[in-house]
Structure formats: structure tokens, C-alpha cells
Design an enzyme around this catalytic site. Structure first.
Site, PDB file in Angstrom:
ATOM      1  N   THR A  10       5.304   2.883   2.057  1.00 39.40           N
ATOM      2  CA  THR A  10       4.927   1.513   1.751  1.00 39.40           C
ATOM      3  C   THR A  10       4.024   0.964   0.662  1.00 39.40           C
ATOM      4  O   THR A  10       4.589   0.425  -0.242  1.00 39.40           O
ATOM      5  CB  THR A  10       4.621   0.790   3.053  1.00 39.40           C
ATOM      6  OG1 THR A  10       5.257   1.479   4.098  1.00 39.40           O
ATOM      7  CG2 THR A  10       5.173  -0.581   3.001  1.00 39.40           C
ATOM      8  N   THR A  11       2.706   0.880   0.700  1.00 38.68           N
ATOM      9  CA  THR A  11       2.061   0.139  -0.402  1.00 38.68           C
ATOM     10  C   THR A  11       1.613   1.054  -1.549  1.00 38.68           C
ATOM     11  O   THR A  11       0.876   2.015  -1.328  1.00 38.68           O
ATOM     12  CB  THR A  11       0.837  -0.668   0.072  1.00 38.68           C
ATOM     13  OG1 THR A  11       1.270  -1.492   1.125  1.00 38.68           O
ATOM     14  CG2 THR A  11       0.252  -1.515  -1.041  1.00 38.68           C
TER      15      THR A  11
END
Lengths: 257, 279
Positions: free
Chosen positions: A34-35
Site C-alpha cells: 500500500t502506501t
């Protein structure tokens, strides 16, 4: 064909297939990761990523490495399906090595960017089928122009150069706003930050992303789990050790109440 | 006419003689393991003779540049496909040699209607531990051998024998520094190079003598001393270029191969070689 140093072509001639869509997988919870963020700081580019991989609501793994070194001067940070992303990194890693060893010269920075685009384009069918979407950020040191650069991509393979920073992944909308704010109205622009302060910013940004996005893993101090932070400078890629991240996190990120 | 077995043997014999002559003008290649890894060295005339094959494997060659290129590409292809499909640690010098090079070179050598490869190749492989460092060399007929500690390519087996005798006369070098290793490698190279020049001129005088003749001569004469060897290096390097690559055990990242830059190499040369050459 081999004389041109194209490793991907060589693999294909041997029957290798990349980016095949799997129709039956539609609706399945595929693990995603994800990030990630990349920002220019005083000495080069900093690339950081959280370490969580999720499948639907489930946390699959909290020690994923999403910031991957492709060679001594380039890094790919990945958001999307790890299986495809890792495969892409392996293809790229071997392509760059193969090119250098056959042609007796390093593949140009532009050539490396094109190689990433090409793989993403090959991957479009799988991305659209829902099983292989990858949205990477590529950062590296361009030795011809003597500067570190950041590029981000869409799933179709279009490449965009980031002037100051780039983000990707489900937690990215949160930190995109913060990056804009900090860079424009903060005490000093990101591009002038020294190494330590840039690292602190990265830790704060990833913690903010984890706050609002369940698919982003923050810092887990009990397990001594910190994000992956790498620096790209003229001398090459350097990973910031966990001990340094821990010290900076405890000093600059945690606020005891 | 080659269908008869006798003719075939004769043709292969001719081929050997032809090939042996091809290498006499070539430059020997020396590789040895020192304290921090492996060093490979040669003197070249323009075209490089030392190459990177994989993360921990270097190649040195003697012979025709076009043949070397062809073999180098086939090794690179095999190594990278293997490293991708399996893993980088499955790419080993022994497998590249046994299944990549040897069959191709042997077949080309024995197919007497086609041209053989004019090439001798040395592969140096950096082990995970120093005791697993390995050297593999292959002759133009597909014969290959493994060795530890060091290896060299020379025009003929007698030249290689002389280089071996020189190494055996030297103190152990497994713990040598880079500068010491460079000096030793230069001396081994010079032994080989001088032996080749000597055998070349002796065959020129008595052009039709058999190969065994110069072998005996090469092995019996005593070895030159260090000063004479370094003088020979100095004379050669003045016209040609010294090439040196390393496989560094503690090098950063997965790729351990590194070519020494001319300025780095200049700093490592013994004074007897470098002082007049540096301008």
C-alpha cells in the site's frame, strides 16, 4: 536478437509469459500492498514504503518490502499486487544486468524508464482483469544529468516525472495533501531538507497514512517494525538501518501525552 | 575423403597444429585468489579480453575476438535465463562450463568441415567463502579443467606449464593484498608472455619441428627473476593496455564484478612498472 541485449525478448523467445489475465479470479480478494512515497531532498531522492500487505479486509503480512533495489542506482517502490510487482522487479533487475554485461555499457536512465513502461503495458490485460494491477514509483540517479529523479506511472504504463514528490497506494490521498502543505508552507521546501529531517518527514507521512488507511501498516514499536526507507544519491542506493529509524521515530514522531 | 577414420584423425591433428599457431601472438590471462576476492589480469591490444558474466563470475579469453564474443554471448544468455528462472545462486561456473561451453567448443572442433572456435576461456568464480573460489579453463578442443587458488591461459601447454612452475616457486598468496596480487599476476603474465615469444621465434627458426620439441625446451630453461619479468611488463605496457578486473568478496550489492579504472590500477603497480610509463 541476443546481440541487442534485450533480456525480456530473450525470455519471451523461451516461452515466458508475463501479464496474462486470469478471468476466473474476478471478485477474488487479491493481496495488495500500500502506501509508498518518494521525495527529493537535499542530497538526492528518498523513497519510503510501509510494510503491510492486505487481501480484502485481511492483513496478510506486516513485513513486506515494497521499496526494491533494482540496481546500485535505481529503486522501484510498488503499490498494487505484490506477485506481479516482484516479478516485474526481477525482470527489470535481470534486464539491466543483461544489458550492461552484453553491451558493455550501462543502460541509460531513459532506457530504464522505458523498460518499466514496457512491462506495465504488457501487464495491462492482467491489471484490467483485477489480478495484477501495479502502480509503481521509480526513482534513480541519472548519471548523465547528475541528478536523482522520480517517476510515477499509471497502470497502463504512462510515465510522469515528479518535480518534487510522488505517492502511490491506497494511503496516498492522505499524504498527498500533507506533502503539498508541508512543501509549500512548511518551514522550508522538501528539496532543501537534510537527510535526517527528510527521513523524519517520511516517517511522519507514513504514520499519517496508516492512521486513515487500514491497508497501510504504520510503525509497530513492540515488534520493532519500521517502514523501509532508502536514499538514492550519486554514490548509489543506501538503506537507512532500523536502529536509526527507531531513534528518529522516538525522538521526532512520537508525542507523549 | 574424411569419411575414413584415419583421414579424420589426420584432419583433427592438422587442426590442432593450426590452432596452436593461432594463439602464439595472443596475450596470456592470469587469475588468482587474494585476500579480498579474485583478480584477473591481462594485457590487451584495444579489444578487451576480460568480461563480466554474472554476479560472481568473470571471464578471460584468448583467441579471435569474434569467436570470443559468440561464446561470451551464449554464456551470458545461459547465465541470465538460469538466474531468472531459478535463482542467482544456481548460476555456477561449473555448470556454465560443463553444459554451456564445453559441448559447443568440442563439437565445433571436431566438425572438420566447419571452422573451430579460435578461443581459450578462463572462468573465475567467487565463492561464498574463500575456500569455494573456483577457476575453470577450457581449451580450443573442449577439454576443461578446474583449479583452486589460481589459473592461467597461455598459448600452449608448455607455456602454461612454465607459468605453473613460476607460481609454485612463489610464497603462498591467498592472504596477499591487492597490490601484492597485482604484482604477482603481472609476473605470472610475463613468464607466459616471454615463453610464448621464445617458442614463437624457435618455431620460426625450425619451422617444421614438432610441438613436443618446444615443450621440452620451454620446461627446462630456468625461470627469469622478478626484475626481468617486470621489465618485460614495462616494455609491453608502454604500447598496449593493462586490463584488470576484480571479484570483490565485500563489494556492495549482489554484483561483485568490478573493472579497475586506469588511475586505480596505476596506483597499484609496482614502481618497476609504473614509474616510466606514467606520463
Amino acid at each position: 536478437m541476443g546481440m541487442q541485449g534485450d533480456f525480456f525478448q530473450l525470455l519471451k523467445e523461451q516461452g515466458y509469459q508475463f501479464g496474462n489475465p486470469v478471468a476466473a479470479a474476478a471478485g477474488m480478494d487479491v493481496p495488495t500492498a500500500t502506501t509508498i512515497l518518494a521525495l527529493k531532498y537535499r542530497d538526492g531522492v528518498l523513497v519510503a514504503g510501509d510494510r503491510r500487505a492486505t487481501a480484502g479486509n485481511m492483513v496478510m503480512y506486516d513485513r513486506t518490502d515494497k521499496v526494491l533495489e533494482i540496481d546500485r542506482h535505481s529503486v522501484m517502490a510498488i503499490a498494487g499486487v505484490p506477485a506481479t510487482a516482484y516479478e516485474m522487479v526481477r525482470v527489470l533487475e535481470h534486464s539491466f544486468k543483461y544489458y550492461r554485461r552484453t553491451q558493455l555499457q550501462e543502460l541509460s536512465f531513459e532506457g530504464k524508464l522505458r523498460a518499466v513502461s514496457k512491462l506495465l503495458k504488457e501487464n495491462v490485460p492482467a491489471a484490467l482483469a483485477g489480478t495484477g494491477a501495479v502502480v509503481p514509483v521509480f526513482a534513480g540517479y541519472d548519471r548523465e544529468q547528475e541528478s536523482a529523479k522520480i517517476y510515477f506511472y499509471d497502470i497502463l504504463g504512462a510515465e510522469f516525472e515528479a518535480v518534487e514528490y510522488a505517492v502511490s497506494g491506497s494511503g496516498s490521498p492522505t499524504i498527498r495533501g500533507i506533502l503539498h502543505y508541508v512543501n509549500t508552507w512548511g518551514p522550508q521546501p522538501l528539496a532543501t531538507l537534510p537527510e535526517e529531517q527528510a527521513t523524519v518527514q517520511a516517517l511522519r507521512l507514513l504514520s499519517s497514512a496508516a492512521e486513515f488507511d487500514s491497508a497501510t501498516g504504520g510503525v509497530n514499536r513492540e515488534l520493532n517494525l519500521y517502514p523501509v526507507v532508502k536514499l538514492i544519491k550519486a554514490a548509489g542506493v543506501q538503506t537507512i538501518p532500523d536502529a536509526v529509524l527507531k531513534r528518529l521515530y522516538e525522538r521526532e514522531v512520537v508525542r507523549e501525552r | 575423403m574424411y569419411e575414413e577414420p584415419y583421414r579424420w584423425i589426420e584432419a583433427v591433428g592438422n587442426r590442432r597444429q593450426y590452432l596452436d599457431e593461432q594463439f602464439t601472438k595472443g596475450s596470456p590471462v592470469v587469475a588468482l585468489a587474494y585476500a579480498d576476492g579474485i583478480l584477473m589480469l591481462t594485457v590487451s591490444r584495444g579489444t578487451p579480453k576480460l568480461y563480466e558474466i554474472y554476479d560472481r563470475i568473470a571471464l578471460g579469453g584468448m583467441g579471435h575476438p569474434a569467436d570470443l564474443e559468440k561464446l561470451r554471448f551464449s554464456l551470458l544468455e545461459m547465465a541470465h535465463v538460469e538466474g531468472f528462472n531459478r535463482s542467482p545462486s544456481d548460476v555456477t561456473g561449473a555448470r556454465l562450463m560443463k553444459y554451456g561451453l564445453a559441448p559447443v567448443i568440442k563439437q565445433a572442433f571436431e566438425e572438420i568441415y566447419k571452422a573451430p572456435f579460435i578461443a581459450k576461456i578462463l572462468l573465475a568464480e567467487l565463492g561464498v567463502k574463500p575456500e569455494r573460489d573456483l577457476f575453470l579453463s577450457i581449451n580450443y578442443d573442449g577439454n576443461f579443467e578446474e583449479s583452486r587458488g589460481w589459473a592461467a591461459l597461455g598459448a600452449t601447454s608448455s607455456v602454461q606449464g612454465r607459468m605453473r612452475r613460476y607460481v609454485e616457486s612463489q610464497p603462498p598468496f591467498a592472504q596477499a593484498s591487492l597490490a601484492q596480487a597485482v604484482e604477482l599476476a603481472l609476473c605470472i603474465w610475463a613468464v607466459g608472455s616471454l615463453a610464448q615469444t621464445a617458442s614463437e621465434s624457435s618455431t620460426a627458426e625450425s619451422s617444421s619441428t614438432q610441438v613436443s620439441d618446444d615443450k621440452a625446451q620451454g620446461d627446462d630453461s630456468c625461470l627469469p627473476d622478478r626484475a626481468a619479468l617486470l621489465t618485460h611488463v614495462r616494455h609491453t605496457v608502454a604500447e598496449k593496455s593493462l586490463e584488470c578486473v576484480l571479484l570483490e568478496r565485500r563489494g556492495p550489492g549482489s554484483t561483485k564484478y568490478r573493472a579497475l579504472r586506469p588511475d586505480e590500477l596505476g596506483g597499484l603497480l609496482p614502481p618497476a612498472v609504473s614509474s616510466p610509463a606514467v606520463t
